[in-house]
Design a protein around this motif. Structure first.
Motif, PDB file in Angstrom:
ATOM      1  N   MET A   1     -10.135   5.108  26.327  1.00 46.56           N
ATOM      2  CA  MET A   1     -10.341   6.304  25.517  1.00 46.56           C
ATOM      3  C   MET A   1     -11.248   7.284  26.246  1.00 46.56           C
ATOM      4  O   MET A   1     -12.171   6.893  26.934  1.00 46.56           O
ATOM      5  N   ALA A   2     -10.968   8.523  26.052  1.00 45.24           N
ATOM      6  CA  ALA A   2     -11.785   9.585  26.631  1.00 45.24           C
ATOM      7  C   ALA A   2     -11.855   9.509  28.148  1.00 45.24           C
ATOM      8  O   ALA A   2     -12.776   9.986  28.766  1.00 45.24           O
ATOM      9  N   ILE A 361      -9.300  15.962  21.671  1.00 44.26           N
ATOM     10  CA  ILE A 361     -10.394  16.201  22.606  1.00 44.26           C
ATOM     11  C   ILE A 361     -10.647  14.992  23.496  1.00 44.26           C
ATOM     12  O   ILE A 361     -10.813  13.876  23.002  1.00 44.26           O
ATOM     13  N   ARG A 362     -10.669  15.217  24.800  1.00 41.23           N
ATOM     14  CA  ARG A 362     -11.009  14.165  25.764  1.00 41.23           C
ATOM     15  C   ARG A 362     -12.384  14.461  26.351  1.00 41.23           C
ATOM     16  O   ARG A 362     -12.559  15.492  26.990  1.00 41.23           O
ATOM     17  N   LEU A 363     -13.310  13.559  26.166  1.00 38.97           N
ATOM     18  CA  LEU A 363     -14.683  13.817  26.618  1.00 38.97           C
ATOM     19  C   LEU A 363     -14.875  13.367  28.063  1.00 38.97           C
ATOM     20  O   LEU A 363     -15.611  12.428  28.352  1.00 38.97           O
TER      21      LEU A 363
ATOM     22  N   ILE B  53     -15.915  18.038  17.234  1.00 33.96           N
ATOM     23  CA  ILE B  53     -15.780  17.166  18.411  1.00 33.96           C
ATOM     24  C   ILE B  53     -15.487  15.737  17.961  1.00 33.96           C
ATOM     25  O   ILE B  53     -14.630  15.053  18.533  1.00 33.96           O
ATOM     26  N   PHE B  56     -11.844  15.628  15.953  1.00 31.56           N
ATOM     27  CA  PHE B  56     -10.634  15.905  16.714  1.00 31.56           C
ATOM     28  C   PHE B  56     -10.629  15.229  18.074  1.00 31.56           C
ATOM     29  O   PHE B  56      -9.917  15.640  18.983  1.00 31.56           O
ATOM     30  N   ARG B  57     -11.452  14.196  18.215  1.00 33.85           N
ATOM     31  CA  ARG B  57     -11.444  13.465  19.467  1.00 33.85           C
ATOM     32  C   ARG B  57     -10.155  12.674  19.589  1.00 33.85           C
ATOM     33  O   ARG B  57      -9.630  12.164  18.596  1.00 33.85           O
ATOM     34  N   GLU B  58      -9.643  12.578  20.786  1.00 34.30           N
ATOM     35  CA  GLU B  58      -8.404  11.831  20.991  1.00 34.30           C
ATOM     36  C   GLU B  58      -8.654  10.367  20.657  1.00 34.30           C
ATOM     37  O   GLU B  58      -9.607   9.758  21.146  1.00 34.30           O
ATOM     38  N   LYS B  59      -7.800   9.804  19.793  1.00 36.60           N
ATOM     39  CA  LYS B  59      -8.052   8.444  19.344  1.00 36.60           C
ATOM     40  C   LYS B  59      -7.018   7.473  19.883  1.00 36.60           C
ATOM     41  O   LYS B  59      -6.974   6.308  19.473  1.00 36.60           O
ATOM     42  N   GLY B  60      -6.177   7.930  20.745  1.00 36.29           N
ATOM     43  CA  GLY B  60      -5.191   7.020  21.327  1.00 36.29           C
ATOM     44  C   GLY B  60      -4.051   6.680  20.387  1.00 36.29           C
ATOM     45  O   GLY B  60      -3.294   5.748  20.637  1.00 36.29           O
TER      46      GLY B  60
END
Lengths: 578, 249
Positions: A1-2, A361-363, B53, B56-60
């Motif tokens: 992830m991320a 969003i990718r951190l 942030i 809406f973080r990418e959760k896979g």
């Protein structure tokens, strides 16, 4: 992830295009390739950042532990202290923020992003760096001449700066003005290229509103610079005449006026804030769009807002002079214009936040830097209101509140913005992928100490601590135990932050030695620089394969498309909407 | 003390900086007002920012980002309304700031109890006190270096001058600050409200000894001040004056 959206399967070896430029050491003296010039600006700027950072270390040590024998420097005299703070400011703004953000990234990105093989005037571009390099040598030399470097603050207010019987640095002050003047000439030459390249060298199909925002912002910044620097160059020449020929432009005894310099300086100095801010804001929106996989919210709003900000920035300069002895009625006018400029800047921040809405969003490390820019710059923005209102500026003027405020604007711009840009375009610049784990350690160990340095300084400023004082023990209200503890805390935070920068250098070195090769488009972004090799060859693309543009740069997550990105140069399928 | 008025005493109450003049609380009120207004905006913006942030973080889970270009009027409202609100708050701050600025820097209260002349030079403050007659440039003027003696609750006019380079006259507890410029004489006023000894700073860099340009303000009660004036009045002025021409300087 991320994790970064790295796709190594597409990596293929660097095509060995024919190099047309000079080879070997001559390449770095005479190359006209915009990418080489960008690197020259970048590495000169980063070297100067080390010089400026070292100065901060020395004077912060003196403030925390007055009279200490600072390791690596020695005792700091009052004159040396003044010289250190003067040159720290001068170097960080003119030799770090401008060369790295404006010149290095402007040079690297503009031709690549508009699909050109180089700048319009490559030889002017080369001359720009050569003059800049000379100016760097002049400012460094000024530190070592008899009497020491200039010590009259980076604003160089006369009569102190104009008369060596007052400033006691006859050589240092003149070299300072010469160095700054040469630096301006270098950026004037660079600005010509930025503007003409955007206007004339865009790839076929690229309309004005298909240009990535960072290019727009760098070009608007160049225009602001070119429009504002003339008065200051004139002022610099008058100052040199006052220093060396005995004229009296700023000397009241001969009919001159010291306030004139302040107007000339700040008429440039305030737009200058936006000259360095805009490239950083451009970098940040590119990164946010890419890693939120989102189209920028209101692309045209951003451009119009930036232009409005630029225009307004020419009408706010006297807020630096509220208590400088200008007509007090002028303060009313400049309070209004200054607070009005909060509207477009707030709007830009809202746009950036709105772009995150609904994203994926990718951190990654560059995304962390970009998000940190927004979060930290907000503090710099809102604290500006205290200073823009003339009533409260009476108290805050020339206190540490001002100092903390502008470090909350310039640090996000010059350091956070630069790291965001550097980590984001590193694969394109050097063809290797940086280490994400080290990158995140570096990020957190820079951001946290940054806040613990400067938030305490707001408190000191509110407590009445004035600037450019090497030792507060003579001021009963400022020599309180609590205040000295705060100074020590800020200095220790600075030491942590400076130490953390070695993580970054180690990461660069390690990546250079053994980092994985970067593919053409590691972040799956849309703009044109990601369609060529990493690093791009001389000429950027094969002469027979120059890119053609079909759409704007932010077509992420378009419905009904398999990929969540859509490069600007990908031809539309026959029969479908572009 | 009303609720709004108490805002002006916030920084004094928490022990950060004392209120020592009639207009110090006006400046502090403005500062606190700005703190409340922009603090609320700041917290709201940071909260929404961090919330987005996280949310809406990418959760896979393969969810794709929305496609929003911001051209839709319904979407644009989210930018337009807040920025109009920013404008409204700007106007509020401008109005309060105008009042403070006018009171301190533009409206000179008439009939001062005493006039002083403050002259900055590298690296000391030369202060010319009015003496017993309350007027400047008379024979009983008292000259001091780095020491300003004033009587509590009295209205003072000052004339601020500089001999060589720029200096800036600042007494933090009074919230007063004004640059001194060679070739000019700048008039201003203050009225102290608290007795004691306070810092007098030079807040404009003025060369090598800027750090040691340290002065003190002595705000004295009527009796103390009268005693100080008596003890320091020049001898030739103590005798009935025969020559009224002011001393050069």
């Amino acid at each position: 992830m991320a994790e970064p959206a790295v796709d190594l399967t597409h990596a293929h070896p660097h095509d060995d295009h024919a190099h047309h430029g000079p080879e070997g050491w001559r390449k770095y003296l005479w190359s006209t390739d915009h990418k080489v010039i960008a690197m020259q600006y970048m590495f000169t700027g980063m070297f100067m950042a080390l010089v400026g950072g070292f100065m901060a270390y020395v004077f912060r040590m003196q403030l925390a532990f007055p009279g200490i024998n600072v390791p690596g420097f020695g005792m700091v005299s009052m004159g040396e202290y003044n010289s250190l703070v003067t040159n720290h400011g001068t170097i960080m703004i003119f030799w770090v923020a401008m060369p790295v953000l404006l010149a290095a990234f402007g040079n690297f990105l503009i031709p690549l992003m508009v699909g050109a093989d180089d700048m319009v005037f490559p030889k002017i571009n080369r001359l720009s760096f050569q003059i800049f390099f000379v100016s760097t040598i002049v400012i460094l030399a000024s530190l070592f001449v008899e009497g020491g470097g200039f010590a009259g603050a980076w604003t160089a207010y006369p009569p102190l700066s104009a008369d060596s019987t007052y400033n006691l640095t006859p050589l240092g002050s003149t070299l300072w003005v010469v160095g700054v003047g040469l630096e301006f000439v270098a950026f004037l030459l660079g600005g010509i290229n930025f503007i003409t390249t955007l206007m004339n060298s865009r790839a076929p199909g690229m309309r004005a509103f298909d240009v990535p925002l960072v290019v727009w912002m760098i070009v608007v910044a160049s225009i602001l610079f070119m429009l504002s620097v003339g008065p200051l160059l004139a002022g610099a020449i008058m100052l040199i005449f006052d220093q060396t020929l005995g004229t009296g432009f700023f000397n009241p005894a001969t009919g001159g006026d010291p306030i004139l310099w302040q107007h000339l300086f700040w008429f440039f100095g305030h737009p200058e804030v936006y000259v360095v801010l805009l490239p950083a804001m451009g970098v940040v929106i590119e990164i946010i769009a890419t890693f939120a996989r989102k189209k920028v919210f209101g692309y045209r709003i951003v451009i119009f807002t930036v232009v409005a900000t630029g225009v307004l920035s020419f009408f706010v300069w006297a807020h630096h002079q509220f208590i400088a002895g200008i007509d007090p009625r002028m303060a009313n006018i400049f309070t209004i214009t200054t607070l009005l400029i909060s509207v477009p800047i707030a709007e830009l921040c809202f746009v950036y936040i709105a772009t995150l809405y609904g994203g994926s969003i990718r951190l990654t490390t560059p995304m962390l830097w970009a998000l940190a820019f927004v979060a930290e710059f907000l503090i710099g923005g809102v604290t500006g209101i205290f200073l823009g209102a003339a009533g409260s500026d009476i108290y805050f003027h020339d206190t540490y509140f001002v100092l903390a405020h502008f470090h909350y604007t310039f640090f996000p711009i010059a350091i956070i913005g630069t790291y965001a840009a550097f980590t984001y375009w590193f694969p394109k610049m050097f063809g290797k992928m940086m280490d994400e784990r080290l990158g995140k350690w570096h990020f957190w160990l820079t951001i946290i100490p940054f806040n613990t340095i400067f938030i305490p300084l707001f408190v000191l400023g509110m407590g009445g601590q004035h600037r450019r004082i090497s030792n507060y023990s003579g001021f009963s209200e400022l020599a309180r135990d609590g205040f000295q503890d705060i100074r020590v805390f800020a200095t220790l935070s600075l030491l942590v932050m400076l130490a953390a920068q070695f993580i970054f250098f180690y990461n660069c070195w390690k990546t250079w030695r053994s980092g994985p090769k970067a593919p053409k488009n590691p972040w799956k972004a849309n703009s044109l620089e990601w369609t060529t090799e990493s690093p791009p060859p001389h000429g950027n693309w094969h002469p027979d394969a120059m890119p053609v543009v079909y759409r704007g740069p932010y077509e992420f997550s378009v419905p009904d498309r398999e990929d969540d990105y859509w490069p600007q140069n990908e031809p539309p399928r026959r029969g479908s909407a572009p | 003390m009303g609720f709004l008025e108490s805002w002006g005493h916030f920084f004094d109450r928490i022990g950060l900086i004392r209120i020592g003049s009639t207009y110090a609380a006006d400046i502090d009120f403005l500062i606190f007002l700005v703190l409340v207004v922009v603090g609320a905006w700041f917290l709201a913006a940071e909260f929404i920012f961090l919330y987005f942030i996280m949310k809406f973080r990418e959760k896979g889970d393969g969810r794709r980002a929305d496609y929003i270009d911001g051209k839709n009027k319904r979407h644009k409202r989210w930018i337009t309304y807040p920025h109009l609100a920013v404008l409204a708050f700007d106007v509020l701050i401008i109005v309060v700031s105008f009042n403070v600025w006018h009171k301190i820097k533009m409206d000179l209260p008439e009939n001062p109890d005493c006039e002083i002349r403050v002259t900055g030079q590298q690296w000391a403050w030369i202060i010319q006190h009015c003496g017993a007659d309350g007027e400047l440039d008379t024979a009983d003027d008292i000259y001091t270096v780095d020491e300003l003696h004033v009587e509590n609750e009295k209205l003072y006019h000052f004339k601020l001058e500089a001999k060589d380079v720029l200096h800036s006259f600042s007494v933090p507890v009074w919230r007063i600050k004004q640059d001194a410029i060679p070739g000019r004489s700048i008039t201003g006023w203050f009225q102290p409200t608290v007795t004691g000894t306070f810092d007098l700073q030079c807040t404009e860099i003025c060369g090598f000894g800027h750090t040691v340009m340290q002065g003190q303000v002595f705000v004295e009660s009527a009796e103390e001040h009268a005693a100080w004036v008596e003890a320091n009045t020049p001898e030739e002025a103590a005798a009935p004056a025969t020559d009224n021409t002011p001393p050069a300087g």
